[in-house]
Design an enzyme around this catalytic site. Structure first.
Site, PDB file in Angstrom:
ATOM      1  N   ASP A  85       4.876  21.132  43.977  1.00 24.12           N
ATOM      2  CA  ASP A  85       6.018  21.651  43.530  1.00 24.12           C
ATOM      3  C   ASP A  85       6.899  20.660  42.694  1.00 24.12           C
ATOM      4  OD1 ASP A  85       6.700  19.523  45.215  1.00 24.12           O
ATOM      5  OD2 ASP A  85       7.647  20.726  46.741  1.00 24.12           O
ATOM      6  N   SER A  86       6.313  19.326  42.186  1.00 21.04           N
ATOM      7  CA  SER A  86       6.840  18.672  41.153  1.00 21.04           C
ATOM      8  C   SER A  86       6.957  19.306  39.802  1.00 21.04           C
ATOM      9  CB  SER A  86       6.052  17.459  41.120  1.00 21.04           C
ATOM     10  OG  SER A  86       4.525  17.708  41.031  1.00 21.04           O
ATOM     11  N   ASP A 103       1.095  23.425  46.876  1.00 18.82           N
ATOM     12  CA  ASP A 103       2.332  22.941  47.636  1.00 18.82           C
ATOM     13  C   ASP A 103       3.213  23.866  48.177  1.00 18.82           C
ATOM     14  OD1 ASP A 103       2.926  20.303  48.224  1.00 18.82           O
ATOM     15  OD2 ASP A 103       3.798  19.855  46.110  1.00 18.82           O
ATOM     16  N   LYS A 137      -0.335  22.232  51.209  1.00 23.58           N
ATOM     17  CA  LYS A 137       0.071  21.384  51.480  1.00 23.58           C
ATOM     18  C   LYS A 137       1.708  21.381  52.029  1.00 23.58           C
ATOM     19  CE  LYS A 137       1.539  17.853  48.734  1.00 23.58           C
ATOM     20  NZ  LYS A 137       3.002  17.508  49.061  1.00 23.58           N
ATOM     21  N   GLU A 163       5.264  19.322  53.776  1.00 20.33           N
ATOM     22  CA  GLU A 163       5.987  18.218  54.199  1.00 20.33           C
ATOM     23  C   GLU A 163       6.470  17.851  55.456  1.00 20.33           C
ATOM     24  OE1 GLU A 163       8.851  17.356  50.956  1.00 20.33           O
ATOM     25  OE2 GLU A 163       7.450  17.586  49.177  1.00 20.33           O
ATOM     26  N   GLU A 212       3.256   8.927  50.642  1.00 21.93           N
ATOM     27  CA  GLU A 212       3.896   8.447  49.535  1.00 21.93           C
ATOM     28  C   GLU A 212       5.112   7.317  49.383  1.00 21.93           C
ATOM     29  OE1 GLU A 212       6.748  10.840  45.771  1.00 21.93           O
ATOM     30  OE2 GLU A 212       5.661  12.048  47.250  1.00 21.93           O
TER      31      GLU A 212
END
Length: 274
Positions: free
Chosen positions: A44-45, A83, A113, A115, A182
């Site tokens: 999602d970056s 993501d 993925k 978070e 991270e």
């Protein structure tokens, strides 16, 4: 043959490093695939790197699906990991399963993925039980940047370090098959990597993780406005050469060096973690 989570577990057992790169389009996916990169993360970056947004919070499911489709078309051997964007899985169990399945059915991703730790363990369990590989993400979690007070190293004191360890155990128990760490201290990442049976992938978390991830644009030095401590520029003239240098340095343990890592925990503090 497509790489699989089973092959990554085998790499951890053999102490062979796993290579991951975040990329967002067909062309870069072809380069990464041809360079034998293990995992291509459609992160999602892309909200910031490609779409020019200020953070990752605004990117939508539909946008993520489009970019994931492009990467999936270019990747024939690499494992394609997507993501799940902000609030696509946190709001309800139904949303978590339906949105995860969209990445598999519509964009042909191989896994997703998410978070978070203990608070999303139930979502990880539901998604993994439906047959979709789930990778968890702890430490600096960009989707929680407003709660974390910015993009900062996490786990610098005893309480926060223990919380990350507890979260790591929880996501593994819930069915996560890999964990991204991270911006956590090197020694904390090392301890977590030794505790877990699943592989750890580091970004700004030192050389003791089972693999490393960088953004394609960052490792090639394409973004002149951004150079985090954990980023190393490999080659911006020839992307294929740059990616292969990154791959080789990760596999040999050259990258990341101390220069690209954070270490705030002393041995006395580390001994108190469990």
């Amino acid at each position: 043959m497509r790489k699989s989570m089973i092959s990554f577990l085998e790499k951890k057992a053999k102490n062979e490093k796993i290579t991951m790169v975040s990329a967002y389009d067909y062309h870069s996916a072809r380069i990464l695939d041809n360079s034998d990169i293990d995992i291509i993360l459609v992160g999602d970056s892309l909200a910031m790197t490609v779409l020019g947004m200020q953070d990752t919070l605004s990117v939508t499911m539909d946008e993520m699906l489009i970019f994931t489709k492009a990467v999936s078309r270019g990747a024939k051997k690499s494992f394609v990991l997507a993501d799940m964007p902000f609030m696509s899985y946190q709001s309800s169990d139904r949303d978590a399963i339906l949105n995860a399945s969209r990445f598999i059915k519509e964009s042909h991703a191989n896994g997703v993925k998410v978070e978070g730790g203990i608070e999303i363990a139930s979502k990880i369990k539901l998604i993994s039980q439906s047959g979709i590989p789930v990778v968890a993400h702890l430490g600096l979690t960009p989707q929680a940047v407003n709660m974390l007070g910015g993009y900062r190293v996490q786990g610098k004191d005893l309480q926060s370090a223990q919380k990350i360890i507890d979260d790591a155990k929880a996501v593994q128990d819930a069915g996560a098959c890999m964990l991204v760490l991270e911006c956590v201290p090197v020694k904390l990442a090392q301890k977590i990597s030794s505790i877990l049976e699943i592989p750890t992938i580091g970004i700004g978390s030192g050389k003791y993780c089972d693999g490393q991830v960088l953004v394609y644009h960052d490792l090639l030095g394409l973004n002149k406005d951004f150079k985090a401590k954990f980023v190393k520029h490999f080659d911006k003239i020839d992307p294929q050469v740059g990616v292969e240098k990154y791959r080789d340095e990760v596999k040999s343990g050259i990258f990341p060096s101390q220069e690209h890592s954070f270490d705030y925990l002393d041995d006395e503090l580390l001994d108190k973690l469990y």
